[in-house]
Design a protein around this motif. Structure first.
Motif, PDB file in Angstrom:
ATOM      1  N   ARG A 177       0.830  -1.204   0.000  1.00  0.00           N
ATOM      2  CA  ARG A 177       0.000   0.000   0.000  1.00  0.00           C
ATOM      3  C   ARG A 177       0.868   1.259   0.000  1.00  0.00           C
ATOM      4  O   ARG A 177       0.550   2.247  -0.677  1.00  0.00           O
ATOM      5  CB  ARG A 177      -0.932  -0.006   1.212  1.00  0.00           C
ATOM      6  N   ALA A 178       1.954   1.234   0.752  1.00  0.00           N
ATOM      7  CA  ALA A 178       2.857   2.391   0.761  1.00  0.00           C
ATOM      8  C   ALA A 178       3.382   2.664  -0.644  1.00  0.00           C
ATOM      9  O   ALA A 178       3.399   3.817  -1.101  1.00  0.00           O
ATOM     10  CB  ALA A 178       4.010   2.142   1.724  1.00  0.00           C
ATOM     11  N   LEU A 179       3.779   1.632  -1.351  1.00  0.00           N
ATOM     12  CA  LEU A 179       4.270   1.805  -2.714  1.00  0.00           C
ATOM     13  C   LEU A 179       3.172   2.342  -3.630  1.00  0.00           C
ATOM     14  O   LEU A 179       3.424   3.201  -4.488  1.00  0.00           O
ATOM     15  CB  LEU A 179       4.816   0.486  -3.252  1.00  0.00           C
ATOM     16  N   GLU A 180       1.962   1.850  -3.456  1.00  0.00           N
ATOM     17  CA  GLU A 180       0.849   2.333  -4.265  1.00  0.00           C
ATOM     18  C   GLU A 180       0.613   3.822  -4.062  1.00  0.00           C
ATOM     19  O   GLU A 180       0.197   4.529  -4.986  1.00  0.00           O
ATOM     20  CB  GLU A 180      -0.424   1.558  -3.929  1.00  0.00           C
ATOM     21  N   LEU A 181       0.879   4.292  -2.851  1.00  0.00           N
ATOM     22  CA  LEU A 181       0.679   5.702  -2.524  1.00  0.00           C
ATOM     23  C   LEU A 181       1.879   6.564  -2.901  1.00  0.00           C
ATOM     24  O   LEU A 181       1.869   7.772  -2.700  1.00  0.00           O
ATOM     25  CB  LEU A 181       0.397   5.860  -1.030  1.00  0.00           C
ATOM     26  N   GLY A 182       2.918   5.934  -3.437  1.00  0.00           N
ATOM     27  CA  GLY A 182       4.111   6.676  -3.806  1.00  0.00           C
ATOM     28  C   GLY A 182       5.124   6.814  -2.699  1.00  0.00           C
ATOM     29  O   GLY A 182       6.103   7.548  -2.827  1.00  0.00           O
ATOM     30  N   ILE A 183       4.911   6.122  -1.575  1.00  0.00           N
ATOM     31  CA  ILE A 183       5.877   6.139  -0.465  1.00  0.00           C
ATOM     32  C   ILE A 183       6.911   5.059  -0.748  1.00  0.00           C
ATOM     33  O   ILE A 183       6.610   3.868  -0.696  1.00  0.00           O
ATOM     34  CB  ILE A 183       5.186   5.875   0.883  1.00  0.00           C
ATOM     35  N   GLN A 184       8.122   5.457  -1.023  1.00  0.00           N
ATOM     36  CA  GLN A 184       9.148   4.512  -1.434  1.00  0.00           C
ATOM     37  C   GLN A 184      10.301   4.413  -0.437  1.00  0.00           C
ATOM     38  O   GLN A 184      11.353   3.875  -0.775  1.00  0.00           O
ATOM     39  CB  GLN A 184       9.669   4.889  -2.822  1.00  0.00           C
ATOM     40  N   ALA A 185      10.097   4.919   0.768  1.00  0.00           N
ATOM     41  CA  ALA A 185      11.130   4.848   1.800  1.00  0.00           C
ATOM     42  C   ALA A 185      10.557   4.190   3.045  1.00  0.00           C
ATOM     43  O   ALA A 185       9.446   4.503   3.464  1.00  0.00           O
ATOM     44  CB  ALA A 185      11.649   6.242   2.134  1.00  0.00           C
ATOM     45  N   ILE A 186      11.314   3.260   3.621  1.00  0.00           N
ATOM     46  CA  ILE A 186      10.927   2.646   4.890  1.00  0.00           C
ATOM     47  C   ILE A 186      12.072   2.792   5.877  1.00  0.00           C
ATOM     48  O   ILE A 186      13.240   2.872   5.491  1.00  0.00           O
ATOM     49  CB  ILE A 186      10.542   1.151   4.742  1.00  0.00           C
ATOM     50  N   ASP A 187      11.723   2.840   7.147  1.00  0.00           N
ATOM     51  CA  ASP A 187      12.727   2.999   8.201  1.00  0.00           C
ATOM     52  C   ASP A 187      12.515   1.933   9.255  1.00  0.00           C
ATOM     53  O   ASP A 187      11.403   1.732   9.753  1.00  0.00           O
ATOM     54  CB  ASP A 187      12.616   4.384   8.842  1.00  0.00           C
ATOM     55  N   THR A 188      13.589   1.239   9.602  1.00  0.00           N
ATOM     56  CA  THR A 188      13.519   0.200  10.616  1.00  0.00           C
ATOM     57  C   THR A 188      14.758   0.293  11.500  1.00  0.00           C
ATOM     58  O   THR A 188      15.457   1.302  11.519  1.00  0.00           O
ATOM     59  CB  THR A 188      13.377  -1.189   9.958  1.00  0.00           C
ATOM     60  N   SER A 189      15.025  -0.766  12.253  1.00  0.00           N
ATOM     61  CA  SER A 189      16.199  -0.801  13.121  1.00  0.00           C
ATOM     62  C   SER A 189      16.545  -2.247  13.416  1.00  0.00           C
ATOM     63  O   SER A 189      15.676  -3.132  13.378  1.00  0.00           O
ATOM     64  CB  SER A 189      15.926  -0.045  14.429  1.00  0.00           C
ATOM     65  N   SER A 190      17.788  -2.481  13.741  1.00  0.00           N
ATOM     66  CA  SER A 190      18.227  -3.849  14.029  1.00  0.00           C
ATOM     67  C   SER A 190      17.480  -4.446  15.217  1.00  0.00           C
ATOM     68  O   SER A 190      17.307  -5.664  15.296  1.00  0.00           O
ATOM     69  CB  SER A 190      19.734  -3.868  14.304  1.00  0.00           C
ATOM     70  N   ASN A 191      17.005  -3.612  16.144  1.00  0.00           N
ATOM     71  CA  ASN A 191      16.348  -4.130  17.346  1.00  0.00           C
ATOM     72  C   ASN A 191      14.823  -4.168  17.257  1.00  0.00           C
ATOM     73  O   ASN A 191      14.161  -4.640  18.171  1.00  0.00           O
ATOM     74  CB  ASN A 191      16.751  -3.308  18.567  1.00  0.00           C
TER      75      ASN A 191
END
Length: 276
Positions: A24-38
């Protein structure tokens, strides 16, 4: 598919790592995700690779290192280097950005500047050696990171700090001072709702007062849009488990902020933070 919205980053801190959300994020044009090792009990990277590995080449991925199993935080260069290598291995690709995660948690005042410089240099070296495209600092409380101007810290590509109406005056000011000192290429915000849009605080006032045309929005959209001015950031990381919520936020990018109201709000925050 809508045009890309580079100013929204889909954050996975409080979001389930579900393929439908990333799609859904890609469909909306959101092409960046943020996560973390923990995140996700130290399983975020491997979970992403398993449930959405074919989507990752279409996404810009930022992650963070600094927390380790056993509720430990460390700025030890060998730990950070190993974590950066493991992130690339678990994701099946090099991250676009690797952040030093909340370095303030392990700073010992007597050696504060040396510890921070060594940790930053480790990530800068990892970036130069191809473990990521860029590196940065992500800080929940940047007040202890405002280093003396004469210290020669490596210049980060990205600085990420809390943003939004619930951030205190001293945190906002510290983030801006840190950005002035380190001169990152980009400044990102995070946690624009302070954890949840369902919190009682959002029922206590109408955040649409911060917009030029308040009747064209919802209070949640207004609060999100105002976060880009508190402090002034070029992107905001926000998480949700509701695909419709993502759509509501992308629509908010078209709203105009009343900068005069933002200025008055900052002044009010500073006044209230001063001791009586």
């Amino acid at each position: 598919m809508r045009p890309t919205h580079p100013r929204i980053i889909f954050g996975l801190h409080r979001s389930r790592h579900e393929r439908r959300l990333l799609t859904r994020a890609l469909e909306l044009g959101i092409q960046a995700i943020d996560t973390s090792s923990n995140y996700l009990g130290f399983q975020s990277h491997t979970t992403l690779a398993n449930v959405a590995g074919d989507l990752l080449p279409r996404l810009t991925v930022s992650t963070k290192v600094g927390y380790f199993p056993g509720a430990q935080h460390s700025l030890a260069p060998d730990h950070l280097r190993t974590a950066a290598e493991q992130a690339a291995s678990d994701l099946g690709r090099e991250p676009d950005v690797v952040f030093l995660h909340n370095p303030e948690h392990s700073l010992i005042e007597a050696a504060r500047d040396d510890l921070l410089e060594a940790a930053c240099s480790t990530l800068a070296d990892a970036c130069a050696q191809g473990l990521c495209d860029r590196w940065g600092i992500s800080s929940w409380d940047p007040r202890r990171l405002v280093v003396p101007a004469q210290r020669g810290l490596p210049r980060p590509d990205v600085l990420m700090a809390r943003a939004g109406l619930l951030v205190s005056a001293d945190i906002l000011d510290a983030a801006e001072r840190l950005a002035e000192r380190l001169r990152p290429t980009e400044l990102w915000g995070m946690s624009p709702f302070g954890g949840s849009t369902a919190a009682a605080v959002w029922d206590g006032f109408d955040s649409r007062i911060f917009l030029r045309e308040p009747r064209t929005s919802t209070p949640i959209q207004a609060a999100f849009r105002a976060a880009y001015r508190l402090p002034s950031v070029g992107a905001v990381a926000v998480g949700t488990d509701n695909p419709d919520h993502l759509g509501e936020l992308t629509d908010a990018l078209n709203l105009e902020v009343d900068d005069n109201m933002i200025h008055q709000y900052r002044e009010l925050l500073r006044t209230r933070s001063q001791p009586a």
